[in-house]
Design a protein around this motif. Structure first.
Motif, PDB file in Angstrom:
ATOM      1  N   GLY A 263       0.800  -1.219   0.000  1.00  0.00           N
ATOM      2  CA  GLY A 263       0.000   0.000   0.000  1.00  0.00           C
ATOM      3  C   GLY A 263       0.825   1.258   0.000  1.00  0.00           C
ATOM      4  N   ASP A 264       2.125   1.151  -0.306  1.00  0.00           N
ATOM      5  CA  ASP A 264       3.029   2.296  -0.177  1.00  0.00           C
ATOM      6  C   ASP A 264       3.026   3.243  -1.367  1.00  0.00           C
ATOM      7  N   GLY A 265       2.364   2.869  -2.462  1.00  0.00           N
ATOM      8  CA  GLY A 265       2.268   3.746  -3.624  1.00  0.00           C
ATOM      9  C   GLY A 265       3.525   3.859  -4.459  1.00  0.00           C
ATOM     10  N   LEU A 266       4.531   3.017  -4.211  1.00  0.00           N
ATOM     11  CA  LEU A 266       5.810   3.157  -4.906  1.00  0.00           C
ATOM     12  C   LEU A 266       5.766   2.682  -6.353  1.00  0.00           C
ATOM     13  N   HIS A 267       4.900   1.726  -6.659  1.00  0.00           N
ATOM     14  CA  HIS A 267       4.764   1.319  -8.067  1.00  0.00           C
ATOM     15  C   HIS A 267       4.231   2.485  -8.892  1.00  0.00           C
ATOM     16  N   GLY A 268       3.201   3.145  -8.374  1.00  0.00           N
ATOM     17  CA  GLY A 268       2.640   4.285  -9.090  1.00  0.00           C
ATOM     18  C   GLY A 268       3.623   5.434  -9.202  1.00  0.00           C
ATOM     19  N   LEU A 269       4.389   5.671  -8.148  1.00  0.00           N
ATOM     20  CA  LEU A 269       5.381   6.742  -8.175  1.00  0.00           C
ATOM     21  C   LEU A 269       6.459   6.463  -9.213  1.00  0.00           C
ATOM     22  N   SER A 270       6.778   5.201  -9.430  1.00  0.00           N
ATOM     23  CA  SER A 270       7.799   4.842 -10.424  1.00  0.00           C
ATOM     24  C   SER A 270       7.309   5.073 -11.849  1.00  0.00           C
ATOM     25  N   GLY A 271       5.986   5.227 -12.009  1.00  0.00           N
ATOM     26  CA  GLY A 271       5.442   5.508 -13.342  1.00  0.00           C
ATOM     27  C   GLY A 271       4.414   4.515 -13.830  1.00  0.00           C
ATOM     28  N   VAL A 272       4.177   3.454 -13.078  1.00  0.00           N
ATOM     29  CA  VAL A 272       3.193   2.444 -13.494  1.00  0.00           C
ATOM     30  C   VAL A 272       1.793   3.051 -13.430  1.00  0.00           C
ATOM     31  N   GLN A 273       1.054   2.971 -14.521  1.00  0.00           N
ATOM     32  CA  GLN A 273      -0.287   3.531 -14.589  1.00  0.00           C
ATOM     33  C   GLN A 273      -1.292   2.628 -13.890  1.00  0.00           C
ATOM     34  N   ASN A 274      -2.362   3.227 -13.394  1.00  0.00           N
ATOM     35  CA  ASN A 274      -3.374   2.475 -12.654  1.00  0.00           C
ATOM     36  C   ASN A 274      -3.949   1.309 -13.452  1.00  0.00           C
ATOM     37  N   LYS A 275      -4.055   1.459 -14.765  1.00  0.00           N
ATOM     38  CA  LYS A 275      -4.644   0.403 -15.587  1.00  0.00           C
ATOM     39  C   LYS A 275      -3.733  -0.820 -15.707  1.00  0.00           C
ATOM     40  N   HIS A 276      -2.479  -0.675 -15.296  1.00  0.00           N
ATOM     41  CA  HIS A 276      -1.533  -1.784 -15.400  1.00  0.00           C
ATOM     42  C   HIS A 276      -1.182  -2.398 -14.047  1.00  0.00           C
ATOM     43  N   ILE A 277      -1.961  -2.084 -13.010  1.00  0.00           N
ATOM     44  CA  ILE A 277      -1.655  -2.614 -11.679  1.00  0.00           C
ATOM     45  C   ILE A 277      -2.931  -2.859 -10.888  1.00  0.00           C
TER      46      ILE A 277
END
Length: 438
Positions: free
Chosen positions: A223-237
């Motif tokens: 739940g740390d949000g680090l995937h999204g911060l790295s650039g991964v878009q919501n539709k891919h996670i």
């Protein structure tokens, strides 16, 4: 990966060379142990840690279980307690040469795959400064240690005493086990505010693999949000256990991704104190509402910004006893179903229903598993297959740090020059991450 400059802490070990493949553990040393250290069979470090050859650790466990006999080593009852604590969460590290070999195999699978996905857990974020759960210093490990310490040391002297706890029971389809539930973390335990966390090498590598078409989707328990911060878009996670930077409207369900931590911990603490003490020292926030499932508060205190709505917003974190979001889980199930390679990184695979997404693919997909602790798959895997894991055409099992494995994998996928250019751009990416937070 550790630098390897360690020697075996078992005092009867004949090999004085530096360790590479090893077992690392941590116990809880108390003041009363200071006068006993010279009599102990293990050279515990001051912080309670110790490292061993695999065979030496097995000897330590045998001594823990044994009774005193003539002409044999005898473990002091106080040291037996220390071993019992340490044995709840041993961490294993493969040799560098072994990891390099496995990385080559994993890279070849990734390059040939048609639908490779990643399944990530708390272990990929430890390098960012956030604690894990079942590692030797993990949150649940420390709770278990405190439980053991609450008993008298004489309780551990029986040969019938079990070192390991029973494995966690599987929960209902939508109810996660406590093990890697991100909603259980708070800033005091993490010691680093969520806004200051930055993606690790593994986060960035997964994003690059996704941009270049090698990775199609990420299923995350974090739940740390680090995937999204790295650039991964919501539709891919699919973030199965939520995201501390995301809130959603109770009524219209519109989602908001913020650059700040959205949870109201004060409101949750209010309900915790009422539950535990019957009263609270805190004033109940006007917006607070007790969740019927987890007993905490999900409302953030802000309201929906959509025209004509203005309903309360709530966090997306899944606490113990909460149900997983049906749509998020469904997307994860669809992606897992069509996958042919799954990268399982930093997870014990003991959190259900999330782990079902991987466990159901045994003998179907190619699985790359990297974790320092044993996983549910290691427990259920037949002993014969476990020894042949390195030669398996379906399983690539690495004990060690995710960042080290991913660096080796990337070196086998990209040309040296191209990878160096990407590596050199990390400082620029850090500036982008900084700009995305408060």
């Amino acid at each position: 990966m550790s630098d390897g400059r360690k020697t075996c802490c078992f005092k009867s070990c004949d090999d004085v060379g530096l360790l590479e493949e090893r077992i690392e553990v941590k116990t809880v040393l108390q003041d009363k142990h200071s006068k006993l250290l010279s009599t102990f069979l293990i050279g515990w470090h001051a912080n309670g840690e110790a490292e061993f050859h695999t065979e030496c650790w097995e000897k330590v466990l045998a001594l823990y279980k044994s009774r005193k006999t003539k002409n044999t080593l005898c473990m002091h009852k106080e040291e037996k307690l220390l071993v019992k604590i340490a044995a709840n969460a041993p961490e294993k590290f493969d040799s560098v040469s072994s990891i390099i070999k496995e990385a080559k195999k994993a890279a070849s699978w990734i390059k040939k795959s048609k639908h490779c996905i990643a399944f990530t857990g708390a272990g990929i974020s430890t390098a960012a400064g956030i604690g894990d759960f079942r590692g030797k210093s993990g949150k649940w490990t420390e709770e278990d240690q405190n439980h053991v310490l609450s008993k008298t040391s004489t309780d551990v002297c029986s040969t019938s005493d079990s070192i390991e706890d029973e494995p966690p029971c599987k929960k209902s389809k939508l109810e996660p086990d406590r093990a890697e539930s991100p909603g259980e973390i708070d800033d005091d335990e993490v010691c680093v505010p969520y806004e200051k966390l930055r993606p690790t090498y593994t986060h960035e590598a997964l994003h690059k693999l996704m941009i270049d078409g090698h990775l199609k989707f990420i299923i995350s328990q974090n739940g740390d949000g680090l995937h999204g911060l790295s650039g991964v878009q919501n539709k891919h996670i699919s973030e199965l256990h939520g995201n501390v930077f995301m809130e959603t409207c109770e009524k219209c369900e519109h989602k908001y991704t913020r650059n700040y931590y959205v949870m109201d911990d004060v409101a949750s603490q209010y309900y915790e104190e009422i539950e535990d003490l019957g009263k609270s020292s805190l004033r109940k926030p006007k917006h607070a509402k007790k969740c019927e499932l987890c007993g905490l508060n999900h409302r953030t205190g802000r309201k929906c910004e959509q025209k004509g709505c203005e309903s309360y917003l709530k966090d997306t974190i899944i606490n113990f006893h909460d149900n997983l979001d049906i749509d998020v889980l469904s997307n994860a199930e669809d992606e897992a179903e069509i996958s042919d390679v799954i990268l399982c990184l930093g997870t014990t695979l003991k959190v259900y229903p999330a782990a079902d997404l991987v466990m159901s693919k045994i003998n179907k997909d190619k699985l790359v598993i990297c974790n320092r602790q044993e996983t549910e798959l290691d427990t259920e895997m037949p002993q014969t297959l476990r020894h042949k894991a390195s030669t398996s055409d379906k399983l690539c099992r690495v004990y060690g740090d995710c960042d080290f494995l991913m660096k080796e994998i990337m070196q086998n996928i990209y040309l040296e020059h191209d990878l160096k250019v990407w590596d050199d751009q990390r400082s620029n990416r850090m500036k982008v991450y900084d700009a995305k937070r408060y």
